[in-house]
Write an enzyme that holds these catalytic residues in place. Structure first.
Site, short mmCIF file in Angstrom:
data_model
loop_
_atom_site.label_atom_id
_atom_site.label_comp_id
_atom_site.label_asym_id
_atom_site.label_seq_id
_atom_site.Cartn_x
_atom_site.Cartn_y
_atom_site.Cartn_z
N CYS A 11 0.86 -1.18 0.00
CA CYS A 11 0.00 0.00 0.00
C CYS A 11 0.90 1.23 0.00
O CYS A 11 2.06 1.15 -0.42
CB CYS A 11 -0.98 -0.03 1.17
SG CYS A 11 -0.21 0.00 2.81
N ASN A 14 2.25 1.37 4.46
CA ASN A 14 2.55 0.09 5.14
C ASN A 14 2.22 0.15 6.64
O ASN A 14 2.87 -0.49 7.45
CB ASN A 14 4.01 -0.33 4.92
CG ASN A 14 4.32 -1.78 5.34
OD1 ASN A 14 5.40 -2.06 5.85
ND2 ASN A 14 3.39 -2.68 5.16
N CYS A 16 -1.52 0.64 7.39
CA CYS A 16 -2.94 0.27 7.48
C CYS A 16 -3.29 -0.91 6.57
O CYS A 16 -3.41 -2.05 7.03
CB CYS A 16 -3.84 1.46 7.11
SG CYS A 16 -3.80 2.81 8.29
N ARG A 17 -3.47 -0.64 5.27
CA ARG A 17 -4.06 -1.65 4.39
C ARG A 17 -3.18 -2.88 4.19
O ARG A 17 -3.69 -4.01 4.28
CB ARG A 17 -4.39 -1.02 3.02
CG ARG A 17 -5.55 -0.07 3.08
CD ARG A 17 -5.63 0.75 1.82
NE ARG A 17 -4.50 1.67 1.69
CZ ARG A 17 -4.26 2.45 0.65
NH1 ARG A 17 -5.09 2.41 -0.38
NH2 ARG A 17 -3.23 3.27 0.64
N SER A 18 -1.90 -2.68 3.87
CA SER A 18 -1.09 -3.88 3.58
C SER A 18 -0.83 -4.71 4.84
O SER A 18 -0.82 -5.94 4.74
CB SER A 18 0.20 -3.54 2.82
OG SER A 18 1.02 -2.64 3.50
N ASP A 123 -8.32 3.87 1.12
CA ASP A 123 -7.39 4.20 2.20
C ASP A 123 -8.16 4.57 3.47
O ASP A 123 -8.87 5.57 3.49
CB ASP A 123 -6.53 5.37 1.73
CG ASP A 123 -5.43 5.68 2.69
OD1 ASP A 123 -5.41 5.10 3.80
OD2 ASP A 123 -4.57 6.51 2.35
P1 4NP Z 1 -1.84 2.79 4.15
O1 4NP Z 1 -2.45 4.16 4.72
O2 4NP Z 1 -1.27 3.13 2.78
O3 4NP Z 1 -3.03 1.91 4.07
O4 4NP Z 1 -0.79 2.35 5.13
C1 4NP Z 1 -1.78 5.37 4.76
C2 4NP Z 1 -0.84 5.60 5.73
C3 4NP Z 1 -0.21 6.81 5.79
C4 4NP Z 1 -0.52 7.80 4.88
C5 4NP Z 1 -1.44 7.57 3.90
C6 4NP Z 1 -2.09 6.35 3.83
N1 4NP Z 1 0.12 9.04 4.97
O5 4NP Z 1 -0.22 9.93 4.17
O6 4NP Z 1 0.99 9.23 5.82
#
Ligand code: 4NP
Length: 164
Positions: A11, A14, A16-18, A123
């Site tokens: 993602c 790294n 949340c989603r992954s 997200d």
């Molecule tokens: P992820 O979520 O890609 O599912 O881990 C996010 C985590 C951090 C950010 C964006 C999405 N960020 O902008 O910091």
């Protein structure tokens, strides 16, 4: 014995989603007794959260679902692109980024949701706990469909003895 099937979830951050997908997939492997047949990890295209634990909401969801595992966020590398057999990405933007930076991932990187009729895993980072829980249900269903696909097609490490 066949080498393990290598699966990487990707993602943006790294956190949340992954990690949710990695936890869901690890849980499915435990349930099916397939842990030894797979090498599983996750990574982000971005480096902002590298070295951090997963998002507390993601951790809570995984604990609640019996799918928590220790995790430290990291950025995807060229070595990942070379090593992993299946690089399952959460959305189009990150899939484009993976393929732009690592042409080695061509033919191995795709959207995780391809296994569940298409689409993206939204997200949940700017959402709340419920968004994170719903993201888990989505990735869990897609991981199940992916694993069903591998088992059906007798991918290395999952083929039944004497099977095709
Ligand atoms: P992820 O979520 O890609 O599912 O881990 C996010 C985590 C951090 C950010 C964006 C999405 N960020 O902008 O910091």
């Amino acid at each position: 014995m066949d080498r393990p099937v290598r699966v990487l979830f990707v993602c943006l951050g790294n956190i949340c989603r992954s990690p949710l997908a990695e936890g869901a997939f690890r849980k499915l492997l435990r349930e099916r007794g397939l842990e030894d047949r797979f090498q599983v990890d996750s990574a982000g295209t971005g480096a902002w959260h590298a070295g951090e634990p997963m998002d507390p909401r993601a951790r809570k969801v995984l604990e609640q679902e019996g799918a928590y595992f220790p995790h430290v966020a990291r950025q995807m590398t060229r070595e990942d692109a070379l090593l992993y057999d299946h690089i399952l990405v959460m959305d189009q933007e990150n899939l484009r980024e993976v393929l732009r930076r690592f042409p080695e991932a061509r033919g191995k990187a795709q959207l995780l949701m391809d296994y569940l009729g298409g689409g993206e895993v939204g997200d949940p980072y700017y959402g709340d706990f419920q968004d994170c829980l719903e993201a888990y249900w989505t990735v869990e269903a897609a991981c199940r469909a992916f694993l069903d696909h591998l088992e059906r097609d007798g991918s290395p490490g999952t083929a039944s003895p004497g099977g095709a």
